[in-house]
Design an enzyme around this catalytic site. Structure first.
Site, PDB file in Angstrom:
ATOM      1  N   ASP A   1      42.561  42.551   7.073  1.00  0.00           N
ATOM      2  CA  ASP A   1      42.290  42.235   8.463  1.00  0.00           C
ATOM      3  C   ASP A   1      40.949  41.521   8.632  1.00  0.00           C
ATOM      4  O   ASP A   1      39.978  41.823   7.938  1.00  0.00           O
ATOM      5  CB  ASP A   1      42.291  43.540   9.265  1.00  0.00           C
ATOM      6  CG  ASP A   1      42.091  43.327  10.747  1.00  0.00           C
ATOM      7  OD1 ASP A   1      42.975  42.739  11.380  1.00  0.00           O
ATOM      8  OD2 ASP A   1      41.044  43.755  11.265  1.00  0.00           O
TER       9      ASP A   1
ATOM     10  N   GLU B   1      44.337  37.695   6.671  1.00  0.00           N
ATOM     11  CA  GLU B   1      44.325  37.230   8.052  1.00  0.00           C
ATOM     12  C   GLU B   1      43.023  36.437   8.212  1.00  0.00           C
ATOM     13  O   GLU B   1      41.967  36.994   8.472  1.00  0.00           O
ATOM     14  CB  GLU B   1      44.356  38.394   9.049  1.00  0.00           C
ATOM     15  CG  GLU B   1      44.474  37.895  10.490  1.00  0.00           C
ATOM     16  CD  GLU B   1      43.792  38.782  11.516  1.00  0.00           C
ATOM     17  OE1 GLU B   1      44.144  38.686  12.701  1.00  0.00           O
ATOM     18  OE2 GLU B   1      42.883  39.546  11.141  1.00  0.00           O
TER      19      GLU B   1
END
Length: 789
Positions: free
Chosen positions: A471, A524
């Site tokens: 993330d 990401e």
């Protein structure tokens, strides 16, 4: 990444530290050091003469009954530091120590709230120790050497007694190799060295507690068996490693514990274990001793998951927020429903939003306090293993969201853990995360980098996870991420790149791929950082795949426009092919795109309800055919109209008979099932995702018509023709270029089919190739796939 920011550092309720007299029973039947148990009642001396106090101990300097001298009590600075929880070597003072010149063996014990303490040797001899005050007891036994084993008989004010092993008679239970690897920041199985480890040590079963707190003045252990009072259990420092250790005999699985840290300023704080592998269910915050007894049944999956490189394999992902997919279900209950649902729809993988323990539920798991513990909200660590196992047995891979970018400021967790910035960077300009009110890790510190790298390995190795979606990578790579001028400190070269984070990501990826064959890491990363999926030995970050945030943003802009205006945004749909092969991409329609006013996917589409559903279906058909893997968030597979809510989950009732009309929500779900089925069966859609030889435009400039057409090729050159008509009109006899060598084409998928809720405008029978290509009937707001007939 868009998600709720915590309103403030939340400190959920914690066990209360007490200083009341000792309890009268042991918790849950476990052996205990503080709680007297009736069955352990022992006389401290032989039956006394009438009127004599049975626990009275002659005061110093009077000699003991056998003529042995009373040892000098702990005094001066040693006593002060021991009682203040600031002594680095309590084992040097407590326990048993041979006196010089055969003067016997001195015993010392620290037992707050005890009325009397006696030593019980292996032959059953009991000798009372002198009460030195403040919970300290001492005495000398006329023994030739320190006994290999002995126990302490402790009596409390209420008259209860307990017989227990002395934790201060044990040698260090952590080896030199472990300590060396911790110091070097190279312990790839750090969870086996730090935290709470159930084990047998010097022939006694118990739990080893270890914690890294290099700047602490002292560390003490507290738990439910001590009423969260750590005064009686100081830990010893294991030198320059910064590790503190204490072996606790008799403490077993299920015990609650924390570490009481004394910081450099003398402040005491009660902290959860950063390496805890199990926790209490929030809002409670204690760590829990655990050991796994799970027997895996996914041997075939694990042996073959790496047979084909992921960028050359089918990869269709269903993103799930476990607590809200079916609210109220546990890991084991989810294991009975989720694998069957995902397998029926044909997805190859599930991606689980973060499962690591976190105190604030509306953070969706993106503010982690216990990186090594699956959230207790849904069950135990072995329960989570069972869910993964069942998914593997159903042929479904498991990816988990992993959050090494930041952590919350809760004062019982990682923030200023030993009283100093330890896990976070010491420079506030590099520690404070401006978007989420959290702290960023100090990636330049070897031990912190080790904590995170080992954590990545831990999930893959201990829970058989097949992939990590990392993330907020961009927030790690740039020192000026979300910061204004003057609010960030440049790197040593004056630039904005965070080279410490780069080296960490490279080390993490290289280590995971080396240790865990078949695992994929997914970034990401929302910028144009070069080489995200390039191997580390070629200077890249080393990820296997990267989310294509540019494609996601551009394509959603296009489909959100009214069809009459789409010709002005045609390049939003074609631009992705300019850079499609710069990285190995995943096309994500994730949770971030269906919350906070962004609307659900179907609700982004313009027009009436029929047109919105048609646009939704056409978009999915375009997405599944476009180069790159694909990811779809739960609820979007049946065109849920409302935004996702973590409190309620998907609107499953839309699939009930009472709400079902022909080709409505069930029809969209049927389409997703058929998309995945056709996708898996046609290698042209996935085999050459990352090389330009796998793609060719058939029609890329029909802006006025809102039409896109391209050909995908597999490794053998076999084509698939994908055509999308994003206008609400039927286009008859529409001419397209088609590759030579194919005499006729047949529809393999049409998103306008009646069973999906469409108008059933089809190309009946094979479409023959003409000299200038093919002529097709294009249904309105639809995507058609054709393969050689």
């Amino acid at each position: 990444m868009t998600r709720p920011r915590r309103p403030s550092p939340v400190t959920p309720s914690r066990p209360t530290r007490k200083s009341a007299p000792a309890r009268t029973r042991a918790p849950r039947g476990r052996a205990t050091l503080e709680a007297p148990a009736p069955e352990a009642t022992l006389p401290l001396e032989e039956a006394p003469a009438e009127g004599r106090d049975p626990v009275a101990v002659p005061p110093r300097p009077r000699a003991e009954a056998h003529g042995a001298p009373v040892p000098h009590p702990v005094e001066g600075s040693d006593r002060d530091r021991l009682l203040a929880g600031e002594h680095h070597d309590p084992h040097a003072l407590l326990g048993a120590h041979a006196l010089p010149d055969g003067g016997g063996v001195a015993f010392r014990a620290l037992r707050p709230h005890a009325r009397a303490v006696a030593v019980v040797t292996a032959d059953g001899e009991r000798r009372a120790l002198h009460d030195d005050g403040d919970g300290l007891f001492s005495g000398v036994l006329p023994l030739p050497a320190v006994p290999e084993s002995y126990r302490l008989a402790v009596r409390y004010e209420d008259g209860g007694e307990v017989l227990a092993e002395d934790p201060y008679r044990f040698l260090p239970s952590l080896g030199e190799l472990d300590l060396h690897l911790v110091r070097e920041g190279r312990h790839e199985e750090l969870w086996r060295a730090l935290g709470a480890q159930v084990m047998s040590h010097q022939g006694v079963t118990g739990t080893r507690f270890t914690v890294w707190a290099p700047n602490a003045r002292g560390v003490r252990l507290a738990g439910d068996w001590t009423f969260w009072d750590g005064r009686g259990l100081p830990m010893r420092s294991l030198g320059s490693s910064g590790v503190w250790e204490l072996f606790m005999p008799g403490i077993d699985e299920g015990t609650l514990y924390k570490f009481e840290i004394t910081g450099p300023d003398g402040h005491h704080s009660l902290r959860a274990d950063p390496m805890a592998r199990r926790t209490q269910c929030p809002p409670e915050t204690a760590s829990v001793v655990t050991s796994s007894e799970y027997v895996w049944g996914d041997g075939h999956w694990m042996a073959h998951r790496g047979d084909r490189p992921v960028h050359e394999a089918p990869f269709s992902v269903y993103e799930v927020h476990l607590p809200s997919w079916r609210p109220g279900l546990t890991y084991r209950e989810l294991a009975e429903e989720l694998p069957a649902y995902v397998k029926d729809l044909g997805f190859t993988h599930v991606e689980l939003m973060p499962v690591s323990e976190h105190p604030y539920s509306p953070s969706w798991g993106y503010q982690v306090t216990s990186y090594y513990a699956p959230t207790a909200r849904l069950g135990s660590p072995d329960d989570f293993r069972y869910l993964v196992d069942r998914l593997h047995q159903a042929g479904i891979g498991v990816i988990v969201d992993w959050v090494p970018a930041h952590f919350p400021k809760d004062d019982w967790a990682l923030a200023r853990f030993d009283g100093t910035p330890l896990y976070e960077h010491p420079d506030p300009r590099r520690a404070e995360h401006p978007d989420w009110g959290t702290l960023e890790f100090d990636y330049g510190r070897t031990e912190v980098r080790n904590f995170l790298v080992a954590n990545a390995v831990y999930w893959c190795q201990e829970f058989h996870i097949d992939g990590l979606r990392v993330d907020a990578v961009a927030s790690m790579l740039y020192l000026d991420y979300s910061r204004e001028y003057g609010d960030w400190a440049p790197n040593e070269h004056g630039g904005r790149e965070n080279w410490d984070a780069v080296r960490f990501l490279q080390e993490m990826n290289a280590t995971v791929y080396r240790r865990c064959p078949g695992v994929v890491t997914v970034a990401e990363e929302s910028t144009a950082w070069e080489g995200v999926t390039r191997p580390t030995d070629h200077g890249g970050l080393g990820f296997g795949l990267k989310w294509n945030m540019g494609w996601m943003h551009d394509s959603l802009v296009y489909v959100s426009k009214d069809p009459v205006h789409r010709k002005y945004h045609h390049n939003e749909m074609t631009f992705s092919m300019v850079y499609a092969y710069s990285e190995n991409y995943v096309l994500p329609i994730s949770h971030d795109e269906v919350v906070h006013g962004k609307q659900a996917l179907v609700s982004k589409m313009p027009g009436d309800w029929w047109q919105r559903r048609a646009g939704h279906r056409a978009y999915l058909g375009f997405m599944w055919a476009h180069p790159g893997k694909q990811l779809l968030f739960m609820g979007q597979e049946f065109a849920q109209g409302a935004e996702w809510s973590e409190a309620h989950g998907p609107e499953w009732w839309l699939l009930d008979d009472a709400y079902h009309s022909a080709g409505d929500h069930r029809g969209v779900r049927d389409l997703v099932r058929d998309l995945n089925g056709a996708y898996a069966a046609v290698p042209a859609l996935w085999e050459r995702d990352t090389v330009p030889e796998g793609f060719q435009w058939a029609l890329g400039d029909a802006a006025d018509d809102n039409v896109f057409a391209f050909v995908r090729y597999d490794a053998a050159g076999t084509p698939l023709l994908a055509v999308s008509n994003f206008s609400p009109v039927v286009r008859e006899d529409y001419r397209l270029w088609a590759p030579d060598g194919v005499a006729a084409w047949a529809e393999v998928l049409n998103t306008d089919a009646a069973r999906y809720g469409g108008g059933d405008v089809r190309n009946a029978g094979p479409v023959k190739r003409e000299a200038d290509g093919v002529r097709l009937t294009l249904p309105p707001l639809a995507t058609v796939w054709l393969v050689p007939a």
